[in-house]
Design an enzyme around this catalytic site. Sequence first.
Site: not given
Ligand SMILES: [Fe+2]
Lengths: 115, 306
Positions: B254, B245, B153, B264, B198, B213
């Site tokens: 990161y 997260h 992503h 990431e 996501h 990112h």
């Molecule tokens: Fe991410």
Amino acid sequence: MAAERFTITVSGHGAGTGYAHERLLVALERAQGFGHLRDLPRRLPVGCRRGGCGVCRIRVEGGEYRSDPMSRAHISAEEEASGVVLACCIYPLSDLSLRLEPPVTVKANGRVAAL
Amino acid sequence: MAISGVLRPGFIQIRVLDMPAAVEHYTKRVGLHQVTEGPDGRVYLKAADEFDHHSIVLRRADHAGVDMMAFKCLEDADLDRFEKRIADYGYAVDHVKAGDQPGLGRRIGFTIASGHRIELFAQSEQSDPMPRVHNPDVWEHEPHGMAARRFDHALLYGPDIERNLDFFTKVLDFKCAERVDMPDGLLAIWLTCGMKAHDLAFVKHPEPNKLHHVSFDLENWGAVGHAADIITRYDISIDIGPTRHGITRGQTIYFFDPSGNRDEVFAGGYTYYPDLPTRTWDETQIGKGIFYYERQLNDAFLSVVT
Ligand SMILES: [Fe+2]
Ligand code: FES
């Protein structure tokens, strides 16, 4: 042979050590970690450490250094020639003195805007 | 077929200041493979666990950042259907001929409210390395570097993400899995087109068309730890992590590529179904939402982009 070590002075705020093989920003991060930088106008700006994000702009006021490529979205060729550089993209070749500059974006038309 | 239309992130094209350094970073350290180099100097990369021709495109430029992100659709006719819906929404649609990128069929492209160029395509040749399909092993080529399994992503920064939310949900049939609402309005959205938490996220930012990112999928938390060892061993610039997260629940690091683009590595994340409600976060818990263990944003999260 010992690594070449230099004194890096942030005008009015203190000094730390830097090395010829080390990105200047990393030397400043270490100086901050040791408490050698006092009363900076703002926090030492550390971002990508690789010349892309533009937060680590400084003006070199004296001394010699060499440079890696740095994003033209944040440092114009004229600025680079006049000593305004990204601290993460330069390596000291002598003692250096510098001051922090606010980050900006260099627009396609050459105009500069605050980040 | 339950998932149709837009299937997943297909590829992202990013700008790099130093091509050899970028190729070394993404192949030796992140663990991708170089598929080919195009006549214009663009370099095409993939993970060994991906079938499609490539998923990361590097373009040499004098400033870092993102050129475009492209999503793969199930069938060619989807491109015509989406073109009509995008045009009806009021965005200009342009066409990129098959072969502009090696191995890829035709693409349609458009610019969204946050200033990013988004593309859709449906056809991709397969390329080596890729998984075997008959009696497959867990991998054909022993994973190397951080052992990225796929381009997962991206998080993009720009203005008017309310309009991005409206566009992606109404026109491209994405769902909003999670969102952050501050007292002064919408700050961030996490959008999915399939069953991952996501596929694309946006954070509100004054400057258009910025990259926060590019994310790569790893197998598990152990692989994230190994990636952290590689980051220190090779003096890769770190931003934060290993951490987690709260939003998406992904385990993460990161770090930055040699041109300052943030990467990431990401493992886990919950399964999303299209009937699930949107999870919401407010100002008081946003720190935990972004960095679950630190429980506060670091200086770089909202300000360091390319
Ligand atoms: Fe991410
Ligand atoms: S820290 Fe990003 S350009 Fe120096």
